[in-house]
Design a protein around this motif. Sequence first.
Motif, PDB file in Angstrom:
ATOM      1  N   ALA A 141      26.103  -6.819  56.897  1.00 16.46           N
ATOM      2  CA  ALA A 141      26.123  -5.491  57.523  1.00 16.46           C
ATOM      3  C   ALA A 141      27.547  -4.945  57.661  1.00 16.46           C
ATOM      4  CB  ALA A 141      25.461  -5.560  58.892  1.00 16.46           C
ATOM      5  N   PHE A 145      35.362  -2.591  53.440  1.00 16.79           N
ATOM      6  CA  PHE A 145      36.616  -1.964  53.888  1.00 16.79           C
ATOM      7  C   PHE A 145      36.916  -2.294  55.348  1.00 16.79           C
ATOM      8  CE2 PHE A 145      33.389   1.417  54.211  1.00 16.79           C
ATOM      9  CZ  PHE A 145      33.533   1.832  55.514  1.00 16.79           C
ATOM     10  N   VAL A 146      35.852  -2.498  56.132  1.00 19.86           N
ATOM     11  CA  VAL A 146      36.064  -2.891  57.535  1.00 19.86           C
ATOM     12  C   VAL A 146      36.650  -4.308  57.587  1.00 19.86           C
ATOM     13  CG1 VAL A 146      34.885  -3.403  59.713  1.00 19.86           C
ATOM     14  CG2 VAL A 146      34.259  -1.376  58.423  1.00 19.86           C
ATOM     15  N   TRP A 153      44.885  -6.240  59.872  1.00 17.31           N
ATOM     16  CA  TRP A 153      45.282  -6.173  61.283  1.00 17.31           C
ATOM     17  C   TRP A 153      45.603  -7.578  61.828  1.00 17.31           C
ATOM     18  CZ3 TRP A 153      41.768  -5.681  66.088  1.00 17.31           C
ATOM     19  CH2 TRP A 153      42.518  -5.286  67.187  1.00 17.31           C
ATOM     20  N   ILE A 248      37.381  -0.901  46.255  1.00 14.95           N
ATOM     21  CA  ILE A 248      37.711  -0.545  47.642  1.00 14.95           C
ATOM     22  C   ILE A 248      38.944  -1.312  48.116  1.00 14.95           C
ATOM     23  CG2 ILE A 248      36.842  -0.478  50.003  1.00 14.95           C
ATOM     24  CD1 ILE A 248      34.028  -0.412  48.796  1.00 14.95           C
TER      25      ILE A 248
ATOM     26  N   ALA B 196      31.420   3.787  51.967  1.00 10.04           N
ATOM     27  CA  ALA B 196      32.547   3.473  51.073  1.00 10.04           C
ATOM     28  C   ALA B 196      33.067   4.747  50.411  1.00 10.04           C
ATOM     29  CB  ALA B 196      32.109   2.464  50.014  1.00 10.04           C
ATOM     30  N   PHE B 199      34.940   6.599  52.947  1.00  4.71           N
ATOM     31  CA  PHE B 199      36.203   5.922  53.206  1.00  4.71           C
ATOM     32  C   PHE B 199      37.218   6.253  52.113  1.00  4.71           C
ATOM     33  CE2 PHE B 199      39.084   2.323  52.763  1.00  4.71           C
ATOM     34  CZ  PHE B 199      39.541   2.185  54.055  1.00  4.71           C
ATOM     35  N   LEU B 200      36.742   6.359  50.862  1.00  7.40           N
ATOM     36  CA  LEU B 200      37.650   6.666  49.747  1.00  7.40           C
ATOM     37  C   LEU B 200      38.020   8.148  49.688  1.00  7.40           C
ATOM     38  CD1 LEU B 200      36.045   4.389  47.005  1.00  7.40           C
ATOM     39  CD2 LEU B 200      38.222   4.026  48.135  1.00  7.40           C
ATOM     40  N   GLY B 212      32.353   6.360  57.675  1.00  4.21           N
ATOM     41  CA  GLY B 212      33.358   5.785  56.776  1.00  4.21           C
ATOM     42  C   GLY B 212      34.653   6.570  56.814  1.00  4.21           C
ATOM     43  N   VAL B 215      36.662   5.832  59.969  1.00  2.00           N
ATOM     44  CA  VAL B 215      37.427   4.565  59.877  1.00  2.00           C
ATOM     45  C   VAL B 215      38.707   4.811  59.081  1.00  2.00           C
ATOM     46  CG1 VAL B 215      37.383   2.171  59.061  1.00  2.00           C
ATOM     47  CG2 VAL B 215      35.321   3.168  60.003  1.00  2.00           C
ATOM     48  N   LYS B 219      42.465   4.507  60.759  1.00  2.00           N
ATOM     49  CA  LYS B 219      43.036   3.172  60.509  1.00  2.00           C
ATOM     50  C   LYS B 219      44.565   3.155  60.650  1.00  2.00           C
ATOM     51  CE  LYS B 219      43.604   2.975  55.472  1.00  2.00           C
ATOM     52  NZ  LYS B 219      43.675   4.386  55.145  1.00  2.00           N
ATOM     53  N   PHE B 223      47.252  -0.163  65.227  1.00  2.00           N
ATOM     54  CA  PHE B 223      48.113  -0.998  66.067  1.00  2.00           C
ATOM     55  C   PHE B 223      48.208  -0.438  67.481  1.00  2.00           C
ATOM     56  CE2 PHE B 223      51.887  -4.018  65.867  1.00  2.00           C
ATOM     57  CZ  PHE B 223      51.049  -5.098  65.632  1.00  2.00           C
ATOM     58  N   PRO B 226      43.593   0.654  68.559  1.00  2.00           N
ATOM     59  CA  PRO B 226      42.607  -0.004  67.660  1.00  2.00           C
ATOM     60  C   PRO B 226      41.174   0.475  67.847  1.00  2.00           C
ATOM     61  CG  PRO B 226      43.461  -1.551  69.294  1.00  2.00           C
ATOM     62  CD  PRO B 226      44.274  -0.311  69.418  1.00  2.00           C
ATOM     63  N   ALA B 233      33.516   1.713  63.039  1.00  2.00           N
ATOM     64  CA  ALA B 233      33.161   0.534  62.232  1.00  2.00           C
ATOM     65  C   ALA B 233      32.008  -0.216  62.896  1.00  2.00           C
ATOM     66  CB  ALA B 233      34.374  -0.378  62.079  1.00  2.00           C
ATOM     67  N   LEU B 236      28.749   1.670  62.548  1.00  2.00           N
ATOM     68  CA  LEU B 236      28.221   1.520  61.191  1.00  2.00           C
ATOM     69  C   LEU B 236      27.520   0.165  61.027  1.00  2.00           C
ATOM     70  CD1 LEU B 236      28.126   2.861  58.399  1.00  2.00           C
ATOM     71  CD2 LEU B 236      30.318   1.825  57.889  1.00  2.00           C
ATOM     72  N   VAL B 237      28.165  -0.885  61.513  1.00  2.00           N
ATOM     73  CA  VAL B 237      27.594  -2.231  61.415  1.00  2.00           C
ATOM     74  C   VAL B 237      26.269  -2.288  62.178  1.00  2.00           C
ATOM     75  CG1 VAL B 237      27.927  -4.652  62.056  1.00  2.00           C
ATOM     76  CG2 VAL B 237      29.804  -3.371  61.039  1.00  2.00           C
TER      77      VAL B 237
END
Lengths: 309, 255
Positions: A141, A145-146, A153, A248, B196, B199-200, B212, B215, B219, B223, B226, B233, B236-237
């Motif tokens: 899942a 990219f995550v 990190w 990716i 994805a 994200f791209l 995506g 994120v 990103k 630091f 976070p 993220a 999404l999971v």
Amino acid sequence: MSRIFLFIWRRTLSWIILAAILTGLSLLLQTSRQGSAALQLAGQRASEAEIELLRRETGENQSFLQQYLTTLRNNLTFQFGKSIRHEEILPLLLRAGKITLIISSLTALLSLIYGSLLALLAALYPTLRTLLEKIHYAVMAIPVFVLAISFIWIFSLWLNLFPPGGASASGWFLLPAVAMSLKSGTRLALFISEFFEREEKKHYARTLKAFGISRLRLYIVHLMKNIALPSLSYWLVDFSSYLAGAAIVETIFALPGLGSLLINALLQYDSNLISATLVFSAFFVFLTSIVSEALQVWFAKFSTEGSEL
Amino acid sequence: MRKLVWFLPALFIILFSFFAPAAKQDLSQAFCAISSQNILGCSPLGESLFGQLIAGLGETSLIAMSGRLLSLLFAICSLTIVFFAKQGGMYSLFQRLAEALLTIPSLLLALAFQSTMGGGAVAMIAAIAVSEWAVNHKWLQTRLEYYNRETFMAAAIVFGANFWLRLRLHLMPHLWHDIIFLFFTFLPGSFLTVSALEFLGFSIGSHRDGLGYLVAANKDYIFSHPHLAAAPAITLVLLILYFTGIKNKFFKAPS
């Protein structure tokens, strides 16, 4: 001998058909797209004459059939021609392919080690089997990219163990490969685990158990040998997913591989390079399918189900 | 009834998130801390992160589900053609096309298709549909051939059932189960492909950003802040886990 010749002939024919379809598709997509390489190169202030000149240079003034035949000939002979930036495509592909191949091979190797170990542990300690399934669902899942960002990190910014990107040293490929292998390794572990469960119920495994063979020896010496063929086939079939994942992670880790090359080619309307990258990637997958078939024949000799006892 | 209990909340959340107003930008609130007004804090542009998550959830879900449905529709259409063509030229054309598309990783294919069609929701849905068509076609074709070889089909032919009757009473009920199973089996994969692509940088061009994209955009602040990248993220999971759970609970693989 004639069987080998027939095998090579059939595979070559399949490759020609495959390349013809892929070339046609990529050209079709490019011609139906808004904008063109000539417009991209000329810029906004270019005159009609300048654009026409560039269209001639890039071959965009030719008919679809002419473009198709030229590109197909290039793709089949692996010459590929030149990109719109006048760079030879083959060296570009080989350079990018080398990086993608290193990442993919490292991913494949790590996933094989990690997957086999995890499956072996789950087989030796049955309570871990349920845990393996849960881990599998959780890992599947998580988008790659995550995982990649999390690894940067943790390992680059926090622990300072690896550099966050670049491709100047081979050790730098480790982080992207680990990010990709986590998913494929877990998938492989579950696959091997299923096979272990099935093989364990067979007569030869039960007889060996009755003779007092240790569980570790049973799994490593006997069961592993018999499940090697399906596991290896699955492992090789999974290779195409490494290529997708590589696109990716290459972006995240700033690696100039095939995925990055394709994305850049798409942004620059470079139809030659797009077609060449797609055909080259397909060739990778095609080769692995041939290797998988050859391995099946080779490993069939070593399958010992029932014959040893 | 149990299915309804599982599905309705998800449907409600996704639809609500799609129609919920987009989070407003307010630079004076950039990187604001977690408070009662902003449950998860604010983005670098001062938008409520919670609002962005809700909008992103709807965006990603609807694109992935629509793409998945369209790819199945394409597969059903191509399967119908193959079914009527039997072993002719059309049959081998679709066979070859599916085999060719299967050799290219679906994400690369979706990337190529998405950039061809430009931005927009339709382009992304079509990209998902095209990149996943080959798997669906191959799967359904294998199942169709399997059912055709079954004894109940032979019996139906012997008892004089005509083609349409066989299709309606014998093939479709079985295939329908396969289609639903296929939809839910590969739905998590569609979520991954959509996120994805986002994200791209291939967004659908609306004022809402997919999970995506969130994120990718946050990103750079990983630091210092976070949670900005972690929250989309994790959402999404959870979304993918939820649909994987539904698939495992209610839809078993056809024998």
